[in-house]
Structure formats: structure tokens, C-alpha cells
Design an enzyme around this catalytic site. Sequence first.
Site, PDB file in Angstrom:
ATOM      1  CG  ASP A   9      -2.199   0.965   0.867  1.00  0.00           C
ATOM      2  OD1 ASP A   9      -2.463   1.305  -0.238  1.00  0.00           O
ATOM      3  OD2 ASP A   9      -2.742   1.289   1.937  1.00  0.00           O
ATOM      4  N   GLY A  10       0.295   2.348  -0.566  1.00  0.00           N
ATOM      5  CA  GLY A  10       0.970   3.700  -0.541  1.00  0.00           C
ATOM      6  C   GLY A  10      -0.051   4.763  -0.095  1.00  0.00           C
ATOM      7  CD  GLU A  53      -1.277   2.514  -3.669  1.00  0.00           C
ATOM      8  OE1 GLU A  53      -0.886   1.243  -3.454  1.00  0.00           O
ATOM      9  OE2 GLU A  53      -2.165   2.899  -3.056  1.00  0.00           O
ATOM     10  CG  ASP A  75      -5.105  -0.118  -1.585  1.00  0.00           C
ATOM     11  OD1 ASP A  75      -4.306   0.243  -2.254  1.00  0.00           O
ATOM     12  OD2 ASP A  75      -5.335   0.250  -0.383  1.00  0.00           O
ATOM     13  CG  HIS A 130      -9.202   2.460   3.551  1.00  0.00           C
ATOM     14  ND1 HIS A 130      -8.163   2.559   4.410  1.00  0.00           N
ATOM     15  CD2 HIS A 130      -8.666   2.960   2.202  1.00  0.00           C
ATOM     16  CE1 HIS A 130      -7.220   3.462   3.859  1.00  0.00           C
ATOM     17  NE2 HIS A 130      -7.346   3.516   2.399  1.00  0.00           N
ATOM     18  CG  ASP A 140      -4.008   2.439   5.346  1.00  0.00           C
ATOM     19  OD1 ASP A 140      -3.753   3.279   4.331  1.00  0.00           O
ATOM     20  OD2 ASP A 140      -4.439   2.753   6.483  1.00  0.00           O
TER      21      ASP A 140
END
Length: 161
Positions: A9-10, A53, A75, A130, A140
Amino acid sequence: MGKVQIFTDGAARGNPDGPGGYGVVLQFVDKEGVLHEKELSAGYQKTTNNRMELMAAIAGLEALNRPCEVELYSDSKYLTDAFNKKWIENWVKQDWKRGKSGPVKNIDLWKRLLRAVEKHRITFIWVKGHAGHPENERCDHLATSAADGDSLLVDEGLGSD
């Protein structure tokens, strides 16, 4: 060929000109059936969400020390669709141009990611962000904590497109 799962995740605060970070969780099961896990993260002074990302995927793949069969979870449709919908193949064929919409953004990181992908067999898997996915939530947290940290790096390629 060993099997590895990489979750990425970024994040960027004040996208596109705020601090950002990435988070990665690598998992593999050894021959004895023991789960091994490694976490990676870094924060940058000024960056974008898309760059983070990509950096998460790059960091995860560059951490592997031999060719692996990889399931890479993200994501980011920007990342997963580039490979699953073969956008990146077209970008390379068209010398990093997207037709009327101009040059591809983040070429420096896409090229680095292509080098990192070369020696592995990778399946890119999109997960809803999320949404309670444990590893995605962990990534995250790593990414946002890195973005909020003190020892932020300089994103040398920002604005180089």
C-alpha cells in the site's frame, strides 16, 4: 520456485505535493510449514499516492533474493490494471506514450518495477482498500506511519516526467 505473498500500500498526505510513504508485508511458508513475515516501509518528504503504490511493489519485489512465484496484493487499480489489462506492454511499445493523453506518468518507477518483475512469476491481485483486509490494513498503517515520520527521504523522480 518458492511461493511468496506480497501485500502493498502507498499513501500521500496532501496528494500530490505532501509527504507520503509505502508499506509492505511479505509472507512465505517454509518447508516445515512455518509462516515467515517481513515488513518494509519508508516515508518521503514530497510525493504522490501513485508513486508510493509503485514504490511499495518495487520494495517488496526487490527484497526477494531469488526467483519466486509471487502473489502481489494491492488496493491500487493503477498498479494492478497496468499489468492485468496489459497497459504497461502498450506503454513500452509506444515509447511510454498514452496516445492523445500524453506521456505515461512515473516512468522512472514503472521501468524500475519492470526490472524487479523480470525474474519472478507474478500474479497481481486487486483488493478493496479500507475494507478490513488484515494485511492491506497493516500495509496502510505502515505507509501512513512512514509518511508521518521524521526521517523522510527525497523522492528523486518526482516531477521528472
